[in-house]
Motif scaffolding. Structure first.
Motif, PDB file in Angstrom:
ATOM      1  N   ILE A  21       8.670  38.723  46.294  1.00 12.96           N
ATOM      2  CA  ILE A  21       8.536  38.716  44.844  1.00 12.96           C
ATOM      3  C   ILE A  21       7.066  38.728  44.443  1.00 12.96           C
ATOM      4  CG2 ILE A  21       8.903  37.267  42.788  1.00 12.96           C
ATOM      5  CD1 ILE A  21      11.727  36.727  43.905  1.00 12.96           C
ATOM      6  N   LEU A  22       6.219  38.022  45.178  1.00 12.77           N
ATOM      7  CA  LEU A  22       4.789  38.035  44.896  1.00 12.77           C
ATOM      8  C   LEU A  22       4.221  39.447  45.026  1.00 12.77           C
ATOM      9  CD1 LEU A  22       2.310  36.355  44.156  1.00 12.77           C
ATOM     10  CD2 LEU A  22       1.982  35.913  46.600  1.00 12.77           C
ATOM     11  N   GLY A  28       2.810  44.730  39.439  1.00 14.89           N
ATOM     12  CA  GLY A  28       2.942  44.795  37.988  1.00 14.89           C
ATOM     13  C   GLY A  28       4.360  44.857  37.457  1.00 14.89           C
ATOM     14  N   LEU A  29       5.360  44.586  38.300  1.00 18.81           N
ATOM     15  CA  LEU A  29       6.745  44.642  37.838  1.00 18.81           C
ATOM     16  C   LEU A  29       7.109  43.378  37.060  1.00 18.81           C
ATOM     17  CD1 LEU A  29       6.740  46.822  40.155  1.00 18.81           C
ATOM     18  CD2 LEU A  29       9.133  46.248  40.447  1.00 18.81           C
ATOM     19  N   THR A  30       7.985  43.533  36.080  1.00 16.40           N
ATOM     20  CA  THR A  30       8.491  42.403  35.309  1.00 16.40           C
ATOM     21  C   THR A  30       9.607  41.720  36.094  1.00 16.40           C
ATOM     22  OG1 THR A  30      10.198  43.678  34.188  1.00 16.40           O
ATOM     23  CG2 THR A  30       8.004  43.619  33.145  1.00 16.40           C
ATOM     24  N   SER A  31      10.013  40.541  35.625  1.00 16.70           N
ATOM     25  CA  SER A  31      11.120  39.830  36.289  1.00 16.70           C
ATOM     26  C   SER A  31      12.391  40.664  36.275  1.00 16.70           C
ATOM     27  CB  SER A  31      11.379  38.485  35.603  1.00 16.70           C
ATOM     28  OG  SER A  31      10.315  37.613  35.832  1.00 16.70           O
ATOM     29  N   ALA A  58      -1.154  28.647  40.094  1.00 12.89           N
ATOM     30  CA  ALA A  58      -1.411  29.679  39.083  1.00 12.89           C
ATOM     31  C   ALA A  58      -0.763  29.278  37.760  1.00 12.89           C
ATOM     32  CB  ALA A  58      -0.852  31.016  39.549  1.00 12.89           C
ATOM     33  N   HIS A  59      -1.336  29.774  36.672  1.00 12.53           N
ATOM     34  CA  HIS A  59      -0.809  29.461  35.346  1.00 12.53           C
ATOM     35  C   HIS A  59      -0.017  30.614  34.744  1.00 12.53           C
ATOM     36  CE1 HIS A  59      -2.909  25.658  35.100  1.00 12.53           C
ATOM     37  NE2 HIS A  59      -3.959  26.269  35.616  1.00 12.53           N
ATOM     38  N   ASN A  60      -0.182  31.820  35.298  1.00  8.57           N
ATOM     39  CA  ASN A  60       0.526  32.975  34.742  1.00  8.57           C
ATOM     40  C   ASN A  60       0.647  34.072  35.804  1.00  8.57           C
ATOM     41  OD1 ASN A  60      -1.990  34.421  34.758  1.00  8.57           O
ATOM     42  ND2 ASN A  60      -2.524  33.410  32.849  1.00  8.57           N
ATOM     43  N   GLY A  61       1.318  35.154  35.419  1.00  9.03           N
ATOM     44  CA  GLY A  61       1.550  36.253  36.351  1.00  9.03           C
ATOM     45  C   GLY A  61       0.280  36.938  36.807  1.00  9.03           C
ATOM     46  N   ALA A  62      -0.712  37.016  35.931  1.00 10.00           N
ATOM     47  CA  ALA A  62      -1.980  37.651  36.302  1.00 10.00           C
ATOM     48  C   ALA A  62      -2.671  36.857  37.413  1.00 10.00           C
ATOM     49  CB  ALA A  62      -2.884  37.770  35.089  1.00 10.00           C
ATOM     50  N   GLN A  63      -2.619  35.538  37.315  1.00 12.47           N
ATOM     51  CA  GLN A  63      -3.211  34.715  38.365  1.00 12.47           C
ATOM     52  C   GLN A  63      -2.418  34.826  39.661  1.00 12.47           C
ATOM     53  OE1 GLN A  63      -3.591  30.785  36.679  1.00 12.47           O
ATOM     54  NE2 GLN A  63      -5.660  31.221  35.938  1.00 12.47           N
ATOM     55  N   LEU A  64      -1.105  34.983  39.556  1.00  9.90           N
ATOM     56  CA  LEU A  64      -0.297  35.187  40.763  1.00  9.90           C
ATOM     57  C   LEU A  64      -0.703  36.483  41.451  1.00  9.90           C
ATOM     58  CD1 LEU A  64       3.321  34.116  39.724  1.00  9.90           C
ATOM     59  CD2 LEU A  64       1.818  32.985  41.367  1.00  9.90           C
ATOM     60  N   ALA A  65      -0.861  37.550  40.676  1.00  9.09           N
ATOM     61  CA  ALA A  65      -1.248  38.841  41.239  1.00  9.09           C
ATOM     62  C   ALA A  65      -2.623  38.745  41.894  1.00  9.09           C
ATOM     63  CB  ALA A  65      -1.237  39.912  40.154  1.00  9.09           C
ATOM     64  N   ALA A  69      -3.998  38.822  46.452  1.00  5.57           N
ATOM     65  CA  ALA A  69      -5.088  39.471  47.174  1.00  5.57           C
ATOM     66  C   ALA A  69      -5.834  38.485  48.072  1.00  5.57           C
ATOM     67  CB  ALA A  69      -6.049  40.112  46.187  1.00  5.57           C
ATOM     68  N   THR A  70      -5.737  37.196  47.772  1.00  8.62           N
ATOM     69  CA  THR A  70      -6.434  36.160  48.518  1.00  8.62           C
ATOM     70  C   THR A  70      -5.644  35.687  49.730  1.00  8.62           C
ATOM     71  OG1 THR A  70      -7.340  35.421  46.421  1.00  8.62           O
ATOM     72  CG2 THR A  70      -7.591  33.932  48.245  1.00  8.62           C
ATOM     73  N   LEU A  71      -4.331  35.905  49.712  1.00  9.66           N
ATOM     74  CA  LEU A  71      -3.473  35.414  50.791  1.00  9.66           C
ATOM     75  C   LEU A  71      -3.357  36.427  51.920  1.00  9.66           C
ATOM     76  CD1 LEU A  71      -0.558  33.937  48.676  1.00  9.66           C
ATOM     77  CD2 LEU A  71      -2.359  32.672  49.822  1.00  9.66           C
TER      78      LEU A  71
END
Length: 85
Positions: A21-22, A28-31, A58-65, A69-71
């Protein structure tokens, strides 16, 4: 300093589904779109999103995205923080 730099490896034990899902979130896909791709409920996707936000800080989807890249991923479902040079 970013939120991703505050994570440690023990906080990022993601399941295989969370990893999947990440990846969709990073693309950029929605739920709703993710739910269609995986043939699951959008509510289930939102639950995974909530778990990802909690685990990754993370606080939102942008931070998740951004965090994606960091993982780095060792084995299916096993995520750790990528080494920074």
């Amino acid at each position: 300093m970013t939120f991703a730099s505050l994570l440690n490896a023990t906080d990022t034990n993601l399941t295989a589904r969370e990893t999947e899902i990440l990846d969709f979130i990073a693309r950029g896909l929605t739920s709703k779109q993710i739910a269609r791709e995986l043939n699951i409920s959008p509510y289930t996707v939102n639950t995974h999103r909530d778990n990802l936000r909690r685990k990754l800080g993370a606080h939102n989807g942008a931070q998740l995205a951004s965090c994606r890249a960091t993982l780095s991923f060792k084995a299916p479902g096993e995520a750790t923080l990528a080494h920074k040079f």
